[in-house]
Design an enzyme around this catalytic site. Sequence first.
Site, mmCIF file in Angstrom:
data_model
loop_
_atom_site.group_PDB
_atom_site.id
_atom_site.type_symbol
_atom_site.label_atom_id
_atom_site.label_comp_id
_atom_site.label_asym_id
_atom_site.label_seq_id
_atom_site.Cartn_x
_atom_site.Cartn_y
_atom_site.Cartn_z
ATOM 1 N N CYS A 10 -27.374 79.693 -4.663
ATOM 2 C CA CYS A 10 -27.164 80.511 -3.618
ATOM 3 C C CYS A 10 -28.395 81.322 -2.971
ATOM 4 C CB CYS A 10 -25.972 81.621 -4.136
ATOM 5 S SG CYS A 10 -25.179 82.220 -2.692
ATOM 6 N N PRO A 11 -28.612 81.812 -1.851
ATOM 7 C CA PRO A 11 -27.595 81.388 -0.726
ATOM 8 C C PRO A 11 -27.994 79.955 0.014
ATOM 9 C CG PRO A 11 -29.328 82.757 0.041
ATOM 10 C CD PRO A 11 -29.901 82.456 -1.709
#
Lengths: 75, 555
Positions: A13-14
């Site tokens: 993530c992201p």
Amino acid sequence: MKELYINARGMQCPGPIMQLHKTLKDAEPDTEVVIEVTDSGFKKDVQAWCKKTKNELVSLNEEDGVIIAKIKKKS
Amino acid sequence: MNKKILIIGGVAAGTKAASKVKRDFPDSQVTIITKGEHISYAGCGLPYFLGKVIKEKKELVVRTPEEFKNEQGIDVLVKHEAVKVLPEEKKVIVKNLETGEEKEFEYDKLVLATGADPFIPPIKGVDLENIFTLRTVTDALKIRKLLDEGKVKKAVIVGAGLIGLETAENLTHRGVKVSVIELLDQILPPFDREIALLAQKHLNEKGVDIHTSEKVTSFVKNENSKEIIVKTDKGEIPADLVIMSVGVRPNIKLAKDMGLKIGKTGAIKVNEFMETSMPDIYAVGDCAESKNVINNEPAWIPLGSTANKAGRTTGLNLMGTNKNSFKGVLGTSIVKLFDLNLAKTGLSEKDAAKYGFDIETVIVPAFDKAHYFPGNKLIITKLIADKKDHRVLGAQIIGEGVVDKPIDIIATAIHFGAKVEDLTQLDLAYAPPFSMAVASTITAAHVMLNKLEGKVKTVKAHEILDKLNDENVQVIDIREEPEFIIRSIPGSINIPQTELLKRAASLGLDRNKETILVCKVGKRAYMTYCTLKYLGFDKVSILEGGITAYPFELE
């Protein structure tokens, strides 16, 4: 109708949501994108993201720990 | 030789002590007396029996009285109640609950394994039909029957402890709409509040209705619908089934009547050899007190794991030949609630404060496997350490990933008196399907050291709540915009990391304002924090655990 594929496996993530965001931004309306992700948080994230951005989440599956989502860009 | 060993109580601790003494001293004459119909049963499995994870009753019974007799030569008298102990004469008066007949049993050594009974608060109507406790196989059979007959559409569970919430999950799997009512301001009282709130969020997502800070005032039967109306200080909830799960109390009646010393926890006082205040009388399991390994304070944490260990110690000590001691407990416990796993060991933050420790805490999200390995899941580790000597005092781990391994690592470390520095040095098993290269426990220890050494200033989730409306504070979410869109803290502003660093370098960021950086897990915020510090911003802090561990409302 065009279908695009993103391999976002291994991305933290992201990464996955950013890839999806960029791909959809540049794509024509109604384009379908299939994305494969190993980040477990993506499952909830993609649902919320589609809801907020009004793109359509066509399908969401998990196979052996890999999350596979199909998203259709809003027209 | 041929000593008479009499054991009162036959679930975990009693049967363990009986088996051990008989194994080591085959010529001893061992008798177990128990009030209940079943002995040696898996009490902790009862919620899963309701959920049909455990299909039949026989799967719960570890051993039967016949097996004890035939395989081990241990006599078991079920449905027999020890009504009085005469310590001077070394006799116990035992009542046959079926015939009412009373009989005297002599002993050389007596073991009290009388367990703990569910606490039933004196609420009006608590004795109505279809209000149960869940402690024995008999209780579980009655509830299971109602469920199997399809008579339960909605249930109320009073008490949000481990058993109450496991039961909530299992009833939900049976298609029952469950409401849980808890008197305290949080569920799972042994855990710290922010961890409990994360669990509560998950339970809500799974359809369990949770009411905290709510008190049941009475139960009333609706004669028309046959429902039980659960009345509280905040409203009323109708139910077809009510389970009282407000905790257990040590069963100390016999002990008290004969004058045994009771500890300050309310359980029978014993030493490390499980000896009570009277010669030749031992107490073990849920009726006996234990000790907290961290600070040697008396502790009473009734668990099957402790009962079995202490039962073995008792069995070994009964003949007095080699004294085996039981060191005590850390309060390690674990629970699964739907897709979520939670575990704790050692002192919680609130325990540590109560005992007067000057502590530091951290909350650190990480993965349970390599982040690129399919099937990896998030876990959040909370570590609690002594500020002065850096000793690890406790941990809580929550997440959909594997929590039992890291909590057992930390429990082991605490048992041997480890410091935070020791945790960072552990040589833990690593390959992508099992762990990250830097294991979650080691990452948490690194963050703790950074904090202890003053390298990072953090803000806890509950502290940020007060600051959101403060105009001298800016809460900046430094994640990318698509992440911010998904979910964010109400009142926070979004300036992605690269943009923020640009602004900071070109003086486009107010350095006089207190700045709190928010990211997903705390990592990006920490990196940005370091750069801002370098640029001379000194009123900066980061939100511990990021959005991931933030237990309050997000938008």
